[in-house]
Design a protein around this motif. Structure first.
Motif, PDB file in Angstrom:
ATOM      1  N   ALA A 124       0.810  -1.215   0.000  1.00 43.75           N
ATOM      2  CA  ALA A 124       0.000   0.000   0.000  1.00 43.75           C
ATOM      3  C   ALA A 124       0.845   1.267   0.000  1.00 43.75           C
ATOM      4  CB  ALA A 124      -0.949   0.005   1.193  1.00 43.75           C
ATOM      5  N   CYS A 125       2.134   1.152   0.313  1.00 41.58           N
ATOM      6  CA  CYS A 125       3.029   2.303   0.254  1.00 41.58           C
ATOM      7  C   CYS A 125       3.483   2.547  -1.187  1.00 41.58           C
ATOM      8  CB  CYS A 125       4.245   2.079   1.148  1.00 41.58           C
ATOM      9  SG  CYS A 125       3.903   2.239   2.922  1.00 41.58           S
ATOM     10  N   ASP A 126       3.931   3.763  -1.456  1.00 44.11           N
ATOM     11  CA  ASP A 126       4.378   4.107  -2.809  1.00 44.11           C
ATOM     12  C   ASP A 126       5.713   3.443  -3.155  1.00 44.11           C
ATOM     13  OD1 ASP A 126       2.192   5.869  -3.078  1.00 44.11           O
ATOM     14  OD2 ASP A 126       3.310   7.443  -2.051  1.00 44.11           O
ATOM     15  N   VAL A 127       6.620   3.438  -2.198  1.00 41.45           N
ATOM     16  CA  VAL A 127       7.964   2.902  -2.411  1.00 41.45           C
ATOM     17  C   VAL A 127       8.322   2.040  -1.208  1.00 41.45           C
ATOM     18  CG1 VAL A 127      10.396   3.466  -2.834  1.00 41.45           C
ATOM     19  CG2 VAL A 127       8.606   4.994  -3.685  1.00 41.45           C
ATOM     20  N   ALA A 128       9.048   0.955  -1.450  1.00 46.70           N
ATOM     21  CA  ALA A 128       9.491   0.091  -0.357  1.00 46.70           C
ATOM     22  C   ALA A 128      10.954  -0.280  -0.552  1.00 46.70           C
ATOM     23  CB  ALA A 128       8.637  -1.170  -0.278  1.00 46.70           C
ATOM     24  N   VAL A 129      11.696  -0.211   0.541  1.00 46.95           N
ATOM     25  CA  VAL A 129      13.096  -0.642   0.577  1.00 46.95           C
ATOM     26  C   VAL A 129      13.195  -1.760   1.601  1.00 46.95           C
ATOM     27  CG1 VAL A 129      15.491   0.045   0.950  1.00 46.95           C
ATOM     28  CG2 VAL A 129      13.831   1.725   0.089  1.00 46.95           C
ATOM     29  N   ALA A 130      13.751  -2.891   1.203  1.00 49.08           N
ATOM     30  CA  ALA A 130      13.845  -4.041   2.096  1.00 49.08           C
ATOM     31  C   ALA A 130      15.301  -4.401   2.363  1.00 49.08           C
ATOM     32  CB  ALA A 130      13.118  -5.246   1.507  1.00 49.08           C
ATOM     33  N   MET A 131      15.549  -4.804   3.585  1.00 49.31           N
ATOM     34  CA  MET A 131      16.864  -5.320   3.942  1.00 49.31           C
ATOM     35  C   MET A 131      17.015  -6.722   3.352  1.00 49.31           C
ATOM     36  SD  MET A 131      19.553  -4.344   5.757  1.00 49.31           S
ATOM     37  CE  MET A 131      18.955  -3.239   7.030  1.00 49.31           C
ATOM     38  N   ALA A 132      18.173  -7.007   2.795  1.00 51.28           N
ATOM     39  CA  ALA A 132      18.433  -8.346   2.278  1.00 51.28           C
ATOM     40  C   ALA A 132      18.196  -9.370   3.385  1.00 51.28           C
ATOM     41  CB  ALA A 132      19.862  -8.440   1.764  1.00 51.28           C
ATOM     42  N   GLY A 133      17.536 -10.463   3.039  1.00 54.06           N
ATOM     43  CA  GLY A 133      17.221 -11.483   4.022  1.00 54.06           C
ATOM     44  C   GLY A 133      15.842 -11.358   4.620  1.00 54.06           C
ATOM     45  N   THR A 134      15.162 -10.241   4.369  1.00 51.96           N
ATOM     46  CA  THR A 134      13.786 -10.093   4.846  1.00 51.96           C
ATOM     47  C   THR A 134      12.918 -11.179   4.238  1.00 51.96           C
ATOM     48  OG1 THR A 134      14.056  -7.697   5.028  1.00 51.96           O
ATOM     49  CG2 THR A 134      11.804  -8.539   4.980  1.00 51.96           C
ATOM     50  N   LYS A 135      12.026 -11.757   5.035  1.00 51.19           N
ATOM     51  CA  LYS A 135      11.131 -12.813   4.574  1.00 51.19           C
ATOM     52  C   LYS A 135       9.713 -12.279   4.400  1.00 51.19           C
ATOM     53  CE  LYS A 135      14.392 -15.877   4.690  1.00 51.19           C
ATOM     54  NZ  LYS A 135      14.992 -16.349   3.418  1.00 51.19           N
ATOM     55  N   PHE A 136       9.096 -12.677   3.320  1.00 51.45           N
ATOM     56  CA  PHE A 136       7.728 -12.296   2.998  1.00 51.45           C
ATOM     57  C   PHE A 136       6.889 -13.550   2.801  1.00 51.45           C
ATOM     58  CE2 PHE A 136      10.566  -9.010   1.518  1.00 51.45           C
ATOM     59  CZ  PHE A 136       9.926  -7.815   1.767  1.00 51.45           C
ATOM     60  N   ARG A 137       5.611 -13.472   3.145  1.00 56.00           N
ATOM     61  CA  ARG A 137       4.716 -14.598   2.887  1.00 56.00           C
ATOM     62  C   ARG A 137       3.265 -14.136   3.038  1.00 56.00           C
ATOM     63  NH1 ARG A 137       6.539 -18.434   6.358  1.00 56.00           N
ATOM     64  NH2 ARG A 137       5.022 -17.936   7.981  1.00 56.00           N
ATOM     65  N   PHE A 138       2.430 -14.655   2.140  1.00 58.23           N
ATOM     66  CA  PHE A 138       0.980 -14.506   2.282  1.00 58.23           C
ATOM     67  C   PHE A 138       0.483 -15.853   2.811  1.00 58.23           C
ATOM     68  CE2 PHE A 138       2.398 -11.779  -1.221  1.00 58.23           C
ATOM     69  CZ  PHE A 138       2.039 -10.539  -0.699  1.00 58.23           C
ATOM     70  N   SER A 139       0.338 -15.944   4.124  1.00 63.59           N
ATOM     71  CA  SER A 139       0.158 -17.218   4.817  1.00 63.59           C
ATOM     72  C   SER A 139      -1.282 -17.695   4.916  1.00 63.59           C
ATOM     73  CB  SER A 139       0.707 -17.097   6.255  1.00 63.59           C
ATOM     74  OG  SER A 139       1.969 -16.502   6.273  1.00 63.59           O
ATOM     75  N   GLU A 140      -2.221 -16.892   4.451  1.00 65.21           N
ATOM     76  CA  GLU A 140      -3.618 -17.099   4.822  1.00 65.21           C
ATOM     77  C   GLU A 140      -4.167 -18.468   4.460  1.00 65.21           C
ATOM     78  OE1 GLU A 140      -2.887 -12.705   4.772  1.00 65.21           O
ATOM     79  OE2 GLU A 140      -2.310 -14.418   3.522  1.00 65.21           O
ATOM     80  N   VAL A 141      -3.810 -19.023   3.293  1.00 62.88           N
ATOM     81  CA  VAL A 141      -4.405 -20.309   2.899  1.00 62.88           C
ATOM     82  C   VAL A 141      -3.997 -21.438   3.835  1.00 62.88           C
ATOM     83  CG1 VAL A 141      -4.738 -19.723   0.471  1.00 62.88           C
ATOM     84  CG2 VAL A 141      -2.564 -20.737   1.198  1.00 62.88           C
ATOM     85  N   ARG A 142      -2.867 -21.300   4.510  1.00 61.15           N
ATOM     86  CA  ARG A 142      -2.457 -22.321   5.479  1.00 61.15           C
ATOM     87  C   ARG A 142      -3.390 -22.345   6.687  1.00 61.15           C
ATOM     88  NH1 ARG A 142       4.181 -22.086   5.876  1.00 61.15           N
ATOM     89  NH2 ARG A 142       4.592 -22.286   3.643  1.00 61.15           N
ATOM     90  N   LEU A 143      -4.112 -21.264   6.877  1.00 58.93           N
ATOM     91  CA  LEU A 143      -5.041 -21.151   7.997  1.00 58.93           C
ATOM     92  C   LEU A 143      -6.495 -21.308   7.554  1.00 58.93           C
ATOM     93  CD1 LEU A 143      -3.400 -18.018   9.649  1.00 58.93           C
ATOM     94  CD2 LEU A 143      -2.988 -20.423  10.206  1.00 58.93           C
ATOM     95  N   GLY A 144      -6.685 -21.667   6.279  1.00 60.27           N
ATOM     96  CA  GLY A 144      -8.034 -21.790   5.761  1.00 60.27           C
ATOM     97  C   GLY A 144      -8.670 -20.459   5.431  1.00 60.27           C
ATOM     98  N   LEU A 145      -7.841 -19.425   5.270  1.00 62.36           N
ATOM     99  CA  LEU A 145      -8.326 -18.070   5.004  1.00 62.36           C
ATOM    100  C   LEU A 145      -7.842 -17.598   3.642  1.00 62.36           C
ATOM    101  CD1 LEU A 145      -7.442 -16.567   8.517  1.00 62.36           C
ATOM    102  CD2 LEU A 145      -9.628 -17.587   7.796  1.00 62.36           C
ATOM    103  N   THR A 146      -8.196 -16.361   3.286  1.00 60.70           N
ATOM    104  CA  THR A 146      -7.678 -15.729   2.074  1.00 60.70           C
ATOM    105  C   THR A 146      -7.177 -14.334   2.417  1.00 60.70           C
ATOM    106  OG1 THR A 146      -9.799 -14.731   1.448  1.00 60.70           O
ATOM    107  CG2 THR A 146      -9.340 -16.965   0.609  1.00 60.70           C
ATOM    108  N   PRO A 147      -6.215 -13.810   1.651  1.00 63.41           N
ATOM    109  CA  PRO A 147      -5.708 -12.457   1.903  1.00 63.41           C
ATOM    110  C   PRO A 147      -6.607 -11.394   1.267  1.00 63.41           C
ATOM    111  CG  PRO A 147      -4.458 -13.449   0.138  1.00 63.41           C
ATOM    112  CD  PRO A 147      -5.436 -14.507   0.610  1.00 63.41           C
TER     113      PRO A 147
END
Length: 266
Positions: A124-147
């Motif tokens: 939702a932000c205009d620009v994003a800077v991430a540190m190397a090694g940062t982990k991302f995941r959309f986990s919702e389906v593992r919980l029976g949900l949706t994002p």
């Protein structure tokens, strides 16, 4: 706008026009709950209403940017009615939309982990800077949900095909992968590089006319995905014409021709 107004975030604003919002629940990796969402919504509205603020930085205290939903909040949601859950989800959706529609340039500085709703904040932000090694995941389906609530912002950031792949698999990916698909624009290796990138982007923003920045954001929202026809051409022509005769437009052209900084420059 003072730090003392909030319990789960901090908000700092400089006289130069920079606002910094920090998610401040490091003990739970800045996980979302109803109070955090409410405080973010209030802070985003407060910043958006301040014409002297030119840029907002969003960051997370401690090891992680945000781990997504708080476990206790999720447990409580499971006991609520469907109507209660809909209102709860709407609060999250409105917080993200408030962030997305802010007239200022918004920058996410991401480290550690950005999971679920945390990744939604990044999108939702205009620009994003991430540190190397940062982990991302959309986990919702593992919980029976949706994002669902974050989906409009994520799909706009990375496109429907990548979104479908990552939503349906809940695959964990790193900062380099996030840069590849467009969830973040820059990856840095060290804290010093993060600071350098933050300063570089701030310098660019403060060299730009604030009204033009706001109009550019609206332009992208309004033009993206629209069929290119005469009606769209008329709309974009009206937009640039309005800018040319605006106070900022006149000042910017005059400053350029006179080889001097414009009135909004640092």
């Amino acid at each position: 706008m003072r730090d003392s107004e909030y319990d789960l975030i901090t908000l700092e604003a400089t006289q130069e026009g920079l606002a910094v919002v920090t998610l401040n629940r490091p003990d739970v990796h800045n996980a979302f709950n109803a109070e955090l969402i409410a405080e973010l919504t209030d802070a985003f509205h407060a910043i958006a209403d301040q014409p002297t603020i030119r840029m907002m930085i969003l960051r997370g205290a401690g090891k992680s940017f945000s781990a997504g939903a708080d476990l206790n909040w999720m447990k409580l949601a499971a006991t609520h009615t469907r109507d209660d859950n809909e209102r709860d989800a709407m609060n999250l959706a409105e917080m993200l939309r408030t962030l997305y529609e802010m007239p200022q340039m918004t920058l996410a500085l991401v480290q550690g982990a950005a999971m679920g709703g945390g990744a939604g904040l990044v999108a939702a932000c205009d620009v994003a800077v991430a540190m190397a090694g940062t982990k991302f995941r959309f986990s919702e389906v593992r919980l029976g949900l949706t994002p669902a609530t974050i989906s409009p912002f994520v799909i706009e950031a990375i496109g429907p095909r990548w979104a479908k792949a990552l939503f349906t698999t809940a695959e964990t990916f790193d900062a380099a992968y996030a840069e590849k698909i467009g969830l973040v624009q820059y990856v840095v290796e060290t804290d010093a590089e993060m600071t350098q990138m933050e300063e570089h982007l701030a310098n660019l923003v403060f060299a730009a006319a604030p009204g033009a920045v706001a109009d550019c954001k609206a332009l992208v929202r309004d033009v993206s995905g629209v069929f290119i026809d005469r009606e769209l051409s008329q709309d974009t022509s009206k937009r640039i014409a309005a800018r040319r005769v605006s106070d900022e437009g006149k000042e910017g052209i005059a400053a350029f021709l006179e080889k001097r900084p414009p009135s909004w420059g640092k």
